[in-house]
Design an enzyme around this catalytic site. Structure first.
Site, short mmCIF file in Angstrom:
data_model
loop_
_atom_site.label_atom_id
_atom_site.label_comp_id
_atom_site.label_asym_id
_atom_site.label_seq_id
_atom_site.Cartn_x
_atom_site.Cartn_y
_atom_site.Cartn_z
CG HIS A 223 -2.06 0.86 1.28
ND1 HIS A 223 -2.44 1.66 0.23
CD2 HIS A 223 -2.94 1.16 2.30
CE1 HIS A 223 -3.48 2.41 0.59
NE2 HIS A 223 -3.80 2.12 1.84
CG HIS A 262 -4.32 0.52 -8.16
ND1 HIS A 262 -5.66 0.41 -7.88
CD2 HIS A 262 -3.81 1.41 -7.28
CE1 HIS A 262 -5.94 1.23 -6.87
NE2 HIS A 262 -4.83 1.83 -6.48
CG ASP A 313 2.73 4.42 -3.60
OD1 ASP A 313 2.55 5.50 -3.02
OD2 ASP A 313 2.13 3.37 -3.29
N1 ACO Z 1 5.21 -6.34 -10.06
C1 ACO Z 1 5.18 -7.56 -10.64
N2 ACO Z 1 4.08 -8.30 -10.76
C2 ACO Z 1 2.94 -7.77 -10.29
C3 ACO Z 1 2.89 -6.51 -9.69
C4 ACO Z 1 4.07 -5.79 -9.60
N3 ACO Z 1 4.09 -4.58 -9.04
N4 ACO Z 1 1.61 -6.23 -9.34
C5 ACO Z 1 0.90 -7.31 -9.69
N5 ACO Z 1 1.70 -8.23 -10.26
C6 ACO Z 1 1.28 -9.53 -10.80
C7 ACO Z 1 1.24 -10.55 -9.67
O1 ACO Z 1 2.44 -11.23 -9.53
C8 ACO Z 1 0.14 -11.44 -10.13
O2 ACO Z 1 0.63 -12.30 -11.12
P1 ACO Z 1 0.22 -13.86 -11.13
O3 ACO Z 1 -1.26 -13.85 -11.32
O4 ACO Z 1 1.01 -14.40 -12.27
O5 ACO Z 1 0.62 -14.39 -9.80
C9 ACO Z 1 -0.85 -10.50 -10.83
O6 ACO Z 1 -0.05 -9.41 -11.26
C10 ACO Z 1 -1.96 -10.03 -9.91
O7 ACO Z 1 -1.36 -9.50 -8.71
P2 ACO Z 1 -2.10 -9.46 -7.32
O8 ACO Z 1 -1.07 -9.22 -6.26
O9 ACO Z 1 -2.98 -10.66 -7.15
O10 ACO Z 1 -3.03 -8.19 -7.54
P3 ACO Z 1 -3.70 -7.37 -6.39
O11 ACO Z 1 -4.84 -6.66 -6.98
O12 ACO Z 1 -3.95 -8.22 -5.21
O13 ACO Z 1 -2.50 -6.39 -5.98
C11 ACO Z 1 -1.08 -4.61 -5.68
C12 ACO Z 1 -2.44 -5.07 -6.20
C13 ACO Z 1 -0.88 -5.10 -4.25
C14 ACO Z 1 -1.04 -3.09 -5.69
C15 ACO Z 1 0.04 -5.18 -6.58
O14 ACO Z 1 -0.11 -4.70 -7.88
C16 ACO Z 1 1.43 -4.88 -6.05
O15 ACO Z 1 1.95 -5.63 -5.21
N6 ACO Z 1 2.08 -3.77 -6.50
C17 ACO Z 1 3.37 -3.37 -5.99
C18 ACO Z 1 3.21 -2.62 -4.66
C19 ACO Z 1 2.64 -1.24 -4.88
O16 ACO Z 1 3.07 -0.50 -5.74
N7 ACO Z 1 1.67 -0.92 -4.04
C20 ACO Z 1 1.04 0.41 -4.05
C21 ACO Z 1 -0.35 0.32 -4.64
S1 ACO Z 1 -1.10 1.89 -4.75
C22 ACO Z 1 -1.44 2.27 -3.15
O17 ACO Z 1 -1.77 1.43 -2.36
C23 ACO Z 1 -1.33 3.61 -2.74
#
Ligand code: ACO
Length: 377
Positions: A223, A262, A313
């Site tokens: 987050h 996201h 971010d």
């Molecule tokens: N880098 C690489 N792969 C990613 C990323 C990333 N940043 N984000 C998602 N993926 C991939 C996952 O590995 C997953 O792949 P898979 O299905 O092959 O396993 C797929 O995309 C779906 O990811 P989830 O984690 O299930 O998606 P979710 O909706 O739960 O997560 C999240 C969203 C947590 C923001 C995710 O994109 C992430 O971890 N991003 C990086 C952290 C980040 O930037 N957080 C800030 C978000 S904005 C905020 O909160 C203010």
């Protein structure tokens, strides 16, 4: 819960309430506060106006804005015992842990902390908006062995924060960039920290407890904690020429790239569009385009290979870095902007409350007889 019910892991797609604050269209890349597009607010509004908008539903007229500013100014100072607490913190205290602790302590000196009436909650909401900025600035000064700087009543919320942080009045352009950052982070529908705040309030606990829960939730790297991690990544890459190789290797190693992806946006986050421009413009102004160049290469590779777009971010990291802000303060800064959204959400929650208490499917052992301790293997 019954075994055949669907589990919504991460509550994805589950609508838990209505809200009249923020609308997101994740496919169109659209974000609005109270019907106003985020791009328009970033271009034309101020953080103070947005605070009023979120708390009252309409943009303030001049009289209302002047009253809001006066109330924020009147609430900027923090109690002496809180400064003492900040001075007692271990040198390596996590900045978000410090903020979480400080906000919890602010409750102890607020005579209305346990008064859950709407009028008291509105007053506490503004106290929190005003004081969290002072807490973060004081924490930074103190850990650097400097005296905290008293707030200045003639400065805007954004300019005053930078003044309290650095001990000098910021250039107008810097204060405006920071003001825009605050606007962009002010609210974001049912994000994890807002949900945590609402869950806490739904038990009819107080606003400080709810905000403390929200800060703890924002802290995580999935987050708000991602912005600090983004800067750590850019610093590790160091040179634009390293960026392509670095990111290819990270993706090949299945690394999660901070600042991308996201839950709601399936296209570009409109806040990232504004922040990308700010990061580029600041870099050009300071003759330091290295972080922007690295960011662009990272962005292009992650989009090409994973189909993921930058979130709020990603470009906020290099923007804050160019403002000379220490990397671990990025998430506390996110919090001191998001406080507006948290308290607006809390007012909504208290006004139409029902205990938030979902179900969980039990997958542990079936019913079995109790075995006395002397008969266990
Ligand atoms: N880098 C690489 N792969 C990613 C990323 C990333 N940043 N984000 C998602 N993926 C991939 C996952 O590995 C997953 O792949 P898979 O299905 O092959 O396993 C797929 O995309 C779906 O990811 P989830 O984690 O299930 O998606 P979710 O909706 O739960 O997560 C999240 C969203 C947590 C923001 C995710 O994109 C992430 O971890 N991003 C990086 C952290 C980040 O930037 N957080 C800030 C978000 S904005 C905020 O909160 C203010």
């Amino acid at each position: 819960m019954m075994a055949d019910q669907v589990i919504h892991k991460g509550l994805e797609g589950v609508v838990v309430s209505t809200n009249a604050l923020t609308y997101i269209d994740g496919h169109a890349g659209k974000l609005m506060y109270r019907g106003y597009l985020i791009g328009d607010l970033a271009e034309q509004s101020t953080y103070e106006e947005v605070v009023w908008l979120l708390l009252h539903g309409e943009l303030p007229n001049q009289r209302e804005l002047a009253a809001l500013k006066a109330e924020l100014v009147a609430n900027r100072t923090i109690p002496e015992h809180l400064l003492t607490l900040l001075k007692l913190l271990p040198a390596d205290t996590n900045a978000m842990a410090a903020l979480r602790t400080a906000v919890s302590m602010l409750a102890l000196s607020d005579l209305e902390s346990e008064d859950n009436s709407e009028a008291a909650n509105r007053r506490k909401a503004l106290r929190l908006v005003a004081k969290m900025a002072t807490v973060v600035a004081a924490f930074e000064r103190i850990r650097n062995g400097k005296e905290p700087v008293l707030p200045r009543p003639d400065l805007s919320h954004a300019a005053n924060f930078l003044y309290m942080l650095n001990g000098e009045v910021p250039k107008e352009t810097m204060a405006r960039v920071f003001d825009v950052c605050l606007i962009l982070h002010a609210d974001h529908e049912m994000n994890a920290s807002t949900f945590a705040a609402r869950v806490t309030a739904s038990t009819l606990s107080d606003i400080y407890s709810a905000v403390t829960a929200a800060i703890g939730t924002l802290k995580g790297p999935l987050h708000g904690g991602a912005n600090t991690k983004v800067m750590e990544m850019l610093l590790e890459i160091q040179d634009p020429d390293n960026a392509e190789h670095w990111i290819k290797e990270a993706l090949a190693n299945k690394q999660r790239i901070m600042g991308f992806g996201h839950r709601v946006y399936k296209t570009e986050d409109p806040r990232a569009t504004v922040l990308r421009r700010l990061s580029r413009e600041l870099g050009e102004k300071q003759d330091s385009t290295r972080w922007y160049k690295i960011s662009r290469t990272v962005e292009q590779e992650v989009l090409a290979q994973k189909g993921l777009y930058p979130n709020v971010d990603f470009y906020s990291a290099s923007t804050y870095y160019l403002m000379g802000i220490r990397t671990d303060l990025y998430t506390p800064i996110f919090a001191l902007a998001r406080i507006a959204g948290w308290v607006a959400n809390l007012l909504e929650q208290y006004a139409d409350n029902r205990l938030i208490r979902p179900d969980s499917e039990y997958i542990g052992p079936k019913e079995r007889p109790y075995v006395p301790v002397n008969q266990r293997n």
